[in-house]
Design a protein around this motif. Structure first.
Motif, PDB file in Angstrom:
ATOM      1  N   GLU A  11       0.826  -1.212   0.000  1.00  0.00           N
ATOM      2  CA  GLU A  11       0.000   0.000   0.000  1.00  0.00           C
ATOM      3  C   GLU A  11       0.857   1.258   0.000  1.00  0.00           C
ATOM      4  N   THR A  12       1.811   1.354   0.932  1.00  0.00           N
ATOM      5  CA  THR A  12       2.618   2.567   1.025  1.00  0.00           C
ATOM      6  C   THR A  12       3.598   2.676  -0.137  1.00  0.00           C
ATOM      7  N   GLY A  13       4.146   1.541  -0.561  1.00  0.00           N
ATOM      8  CA  GLY A  13       5.089   1.575  -1.676  1.00  0.00           C
ATOM      9  C   GLY A  13       4.420   1.990  -2.972  1.00  0.00           C
ATOM     10  N   SER A  14       3.224   1.480  -3.223  1.00  0.00           N
ATOM     11  CA  SER A  14       2.503   1.854  -4.443  1.00  0.00           C
ATOM     12  C   SER A  14       2.138   3.326  -4.427  1.00  0.00           C
ATOM     13  N   VAL A  36      -2.919  -0.786  -6.569  1.00  0.00           N
ATOM     14  CA  VAL A  36      -2.813   0.398  -7.431  1.00  0.00           C
ATOM     15  C   VAL A  36      -4.181   0.754  -8.004  1.00  0.00           C
ATOM     16  N   ALA A  37      -4.923  -0.247  -8.434  1.00  0.00           N
ATOM     17  CA  ALA A  37      -6.265   0.018  -8.983  1.00  0.00           C
ATOM     18  C   ALA A  37      -7.146   0.710  -7.953  1.00  0.00           C
ATOM     19  N   HIS A  38      -7.076   0.284  -6.689  1.00  0.00           N
ATOM     20  CA  HIS A  38      -7.861   0.937  -5.635  1.00  0.00           C
ATOM     21  C   HIS A  38      -7.385   2.360  -5.402  1.00  0.00           C
ATOM     22  N   GLN A  39      -6.074   2.556  -5.431  1.00  0.00           N
ATOM     23  CA  GLN A  39      -5.576   3.914  -5.223  1.00  0.00           C
ATOM     24  C   GLN A  39      -6.003   4.835  -6.354  1.00  0.00           C
ATOM     25  N   LEU A  40      -5.975   4.330  -7.572  1.00  0.00           N
ATOM     26  CA  LEU A  40      -6.418   5.145  -8.709  1.00  0.00           C
ATOM     27  C   LEU A  40      -7.918   5.390  -8.677  1.00  0.00           C
TER      28      LEU A  40
END
Length: 835
Positions: free
Chosen positions: A238-241, A284-288
């Motif tokens: 999570e943090t790295g992405s 990444v998809a969730h963050q986007l």
């Protein structure tokens, strides 16, 4: 590893033979069962002095039976409860398909719903051909304590983590925790259905319980340190992405650039996308997919900013879209803008603080509100001459809503707490209704049956039944609701609640708040408008000075477009290519280009021939008929094996009906309860067989109420005595002609015969002739046309599949006539499938 839902899984073969595995004690009253079949989940047993409880009995009936047999060897205390930590087949399908489970199954409501919608397909993929899906018996949506006799077990919902319906099981005195797939021992989880950020918060809370023993969803045995390490794995991704995204790294490159070497011993399962790369891609998809922050424009670009005068407000467009009209309150004018250029081309003087403007349908005139005046003004656009005025009984008229299908408009008058229905052609108030305090701009359904009026000073929305001329309801929504719109399909009304910085959604049938959106909404949202294709909604935030753009498909804010100060009114051009914004703080009109991808309609469905059969129902008659009873209905549907079933239930009631049925096992909707073929047969068959149920009825409560009033007029009033007697004579003649041929009127083979359709055609054509115009929207021709619009949409969405249309038997002939003209439909004779 939770099985990836709704895909064919090659590993799912015949049930495994007994493995001889053992229950292992992990506390005085708790045992774990580590699955030796890689397809299935770990299980847990808690035993008290009088009751035993098990968790996640496994993938297949054979595996569940093996586990329960081992439990009964371990203890003679009866197993009363089985808890599903979530819906995935490897945890729940064994008991769900077990013919005689003999215990109470406990799950979250979302898990129960997912099993209702997917268990039949999961069983088919697992090779369990004889599965008769039995849904959970009891629902836990928050926390429930189970007293097993000297041992308390808490079952709780920690929030959306691995799935939307996760449960964890915790025995406080034993300090034993069963996590389901919120935790897998030294393994990459299946993340595609999860919510990584909330999942991490859940893991932190579970670690804080300081468990002594843990049963992971898969693999093990596990210690508390393993749970902490699993949390650290997800947190690293999570943090790295997030850091790589912030550095501008392309999303597709992030999985390869994450440093996860300290977790190199974690199991990888490509068949479930449960790998380092798969997990990173999901995160990444969730963050986007998070709501856009202010300044994220997502391709929306300002193409013009015009000086139109002081305090611009409502924006409207000519019928051909060539001109825009802007009510400019501070300058006492209506400005005319060339909508193509765009540039100001004319100015019409208006005394009295004009706030609202609309072109009058079928004329070259404009209708204008005057906030400081007590009348509406009608102007000739070309000559600037006033052609009419309409007194409205007080000052404070704001923006218009409409036009309605008949060409009328709605206008709220803030100082009198009323909304008027105005006919602009003859300048008359057709109806007037009381509202909440300080009513703001109204909105109406596309058929003109309901109006919604925000009460800014009392935090309510007044719902008005315009067809039956009455107040339908008053809905509390929060501080200072200011402006809203009815969403496409007329199922929900969305209103900006200015004092709460949120958009609230009200179901048009139940008139209850069913959803709200906070994330991505700015400060002091003022109104909601929708693009012509129904894909986007726009919210103008007057204190953060931006526009929140909502993708209605995902109900997520995808852009936060900065605009000049205090955007007070927004409008979308009829061609769907531009968004127009009045900013009264700096007296500007902005024109914003909508990206081409959002201008298009939703892509058409795949081509293919849809097989369609129409099944005639007799509603309450199914409870008593020996020929066409509920069991015969079930038998017919099982034989036909549809992919989808159109039902005679309306879309605006459907979500409540389906959620109650699947999540709680009840149906309270009064309209659904008059159809036993649905409540007692088809909804249950959809769970058993896995077909989709699609609401295809255009009936609404307002339509039904109006229809009842008009039929009563026809049946009782003296003015209708002549037509009434003539109708009765002609109807009796039709019945006499068919009396011998159609004596068994509840025989399904008769109901599905051409003779039956011809009789109904003659009878209902008379009903149409004498009453359709009187009844209006609920008349025979009118309602069938409305039903068929919904049926056509359902059939088009199921190209290449098999659809069963289930309506009252009288509807068969117009439906068959219509569907026969659809080149994409092959009509199927239902007779061979009847009992």
């Amino acid at each position: 590893m939770s099985l990836k839902p709704l895909v064919a899984i090659g590993l799912l073969l015949a049930p495994a033979a007994a493995t001889g595995q053992q229950l292992t004690p992990i506390a005085p009253h708790a045992w774990r069962w580590l699955a030796t079949d890689a397809r299935s989940a770990n299980s847990t047993l808690f035993v008290g002095d009088s009751i035993a409880l098990v968790v996640d009995p496994g993938l297949t009936p054979a595996l569940a039976s093996e586990f329960l047999t081992a439990v009964r060897r371990q203890t003679n205390i009866p197993v009363r409860y089985a808890v599903f930590t979530h819906w995935h087949p490897d945890h729940a399908l064994g008991i769900t398909c077990l013919a005689d489970r003999g215990l109470t199954v406990v799950a979250h409501g979302k898990t129960r719903r997912s099993l209702a919608e997917r268990a039949a397909r999961s069983a088919n993929e697992a090779g369990i051909s004889d599965c008769k899906v039995a849904l959970p018996d009891s629902v836990v949506n928050a926390t429930q304590r189970f007293d097993l006799g000297g041992v308390i077990v808490e079952v709780s919902h920690p929030g959306w983590g691995h799935t939307a319906g996760d449960l964890v099981v915790w025995a406080p005195t034993e300090r034993v925790l069963a996590t389901g797939d919120l935790f897998n021992h030294n393994a990459s989880p299946y993340l595609d259905e999860g919510h990584p950020r909330k999942w991490l918060a859940t893991l932190d809370a579970l670690i804080a319980r300081n468990p002594r023993a843990i049963v992971a969803g898969h693999f093990g045995p596990s210690a508390p340190s393993d749970l902490i390490r699993f949390r650290d794995y997800l947190r690293t991704i999570e943090t790295g992405s997030a850091a790589l995204l912030a550095q501008g790294v392309a999303p597709a490159e992030i999985p390869a650039r994450l440093r996860l070497s300290e977790f190199r011993d974690f199991g990888q399962f490509p068949e479930y996308n449960a790998t380092f790369r798969g997990n990173a891609a999901s995160v990444v998809a969730h963050q986007l997919a998070r709501p856009a922050a202010r300044g994220v424009t997502a391709g929306f670009t300002t193409i013009a900013t015009l000086d139109v005068g002081l305090n611009p407000h409502q924006i409207a467009f000519s019928a051909d879209g060539s001109e825009a009209y802007v009510a400019v309150a501070g300058s006492n004018r209506v400005m005319v803008v060339d909508a193509i250029a765009p540039k100001v081309i004319d100015s019409l003087p208006i005394d009295g603080t004009p706030l609202g403007v609309l072109p009058v349908t079928g004329s070259g005139d404009l209708l204008v509100t005057r906030f400081a005046g007590d009348s509406l003004i009608r102007l000739d656009r070309k000559s600037h001459r006033q052609t009419g005025a309409l007194a409205i009984g007080g000052i404070g008229a704001s923006l218009f809503g409409g036009p309605l299908p008949g060409g009328e408009y709605l206008v709220s008058v803030e100082r009198t707490d009323r909304v008027h229905l105005v006919d602009p052609l003859d300048m008359k108030v057709r109806a007037s209704y009381p509202t909440g305090r300080r009513p703001f701009p109204p909105a109406a359904t596309s058929d003109g049956r309901l109006a919604f009026v925000p009460g800014y000073d009392d935090g309510t929305v007044t719902v008005i039944d315009l067809w039956n001329q009455r107040i339908r309801d008053t809905v509390a929504v929060g501080a200072r609701p200011s402006g809203g719109t009815v969403l496409p399909g007329d199922v929900e009304y969305a209103v900006a609640v200015r004092g709460a910085n949120r958009v609230v959604f009200i179901n048009t049938a139940s008139r209850r708040v069913v959803d709200s959106l906070v994330e991505g909404i700015g400060q002091s949202p003022f109104s909601v408008v929708v693009s012509p294709n129904g894909r986007l909604a726009f919210v103008n935030n007057t204190a953060s000075h931006d526009i929140s753009v909502i993708d209605l498909g995902s109900r997520r804010v995808i852009a936060r477009i900065p605009v000049p100060d205090i955007p007070i009114v927004v409008a979308v051009h009829p061609d769907g290519k531009t968004l127009w914004v009045s900013s009264e703080g700096v007296d500007r009109l902005s024109v914003i280009a909508i990206p081409a991808d959002w201008q298009a309609s939703v892509p058409p469905p795949d081509s293919g021939i849809t097989e369609v059969a129409v099944m005639g129902m007799i509603h309450r008659g199914h409870r008593t008929s020996t020929r066409w009873g509920l069991e015969q209905v079930r038998e017919t549907v099982r034989r036909f094996r549809p992919d989808a079933v159109c039902v005679e239930l309306p879309p605006d009631r459907w979500d409540r009906i389906w959620s109650e049925f699947t999540e709680r096992g009840v149906i309270t909707d009064p309209r659904a309860r008059v159809f036993p073929e649905y409540t007692d047969a088809l909804l249950h068959l959809s769970v058993e067989m896995g077909f989709e149920v699609i609401p295809c009825a255009a009936w609404t409560q307002e339509m039904s109420d109006l229809r009842n009033v008009r039929i009563r007029q026809f049946d009782t009033e003296a003015a209708w005595a002549g037509p009434r007697a003539e109708y009765a004579r002609r109807l009796a003649a039709v019945d006499a002609r068919y009396s011998e041929a159609l004596d068994a009127i509840d025989d399904p083979h008769v109901i599905h015969s051409s003779a039956y359709d011809e009789r109904q055609r003659e009878r209902l054509s008379l009903y149409d002739e004498y009453q359709n115009e009187l009844i209006g929207p609920g008349g025979w021709s009118s309602i069938n046309a409305a039903h068929l619009r919904l049926i056509d949409r359902a059939v088009a969405s199921r190209r290449g599949q098999r659809v069963l249309v289930t309506f009252g038997a009288g509807h068969k002939y117009p439906f068959l006539d219509h569907l026969a003209r659809d080149s994409g439909v092959r009509l199927i004779d239902l007779d061979p499938y009847l009992p």
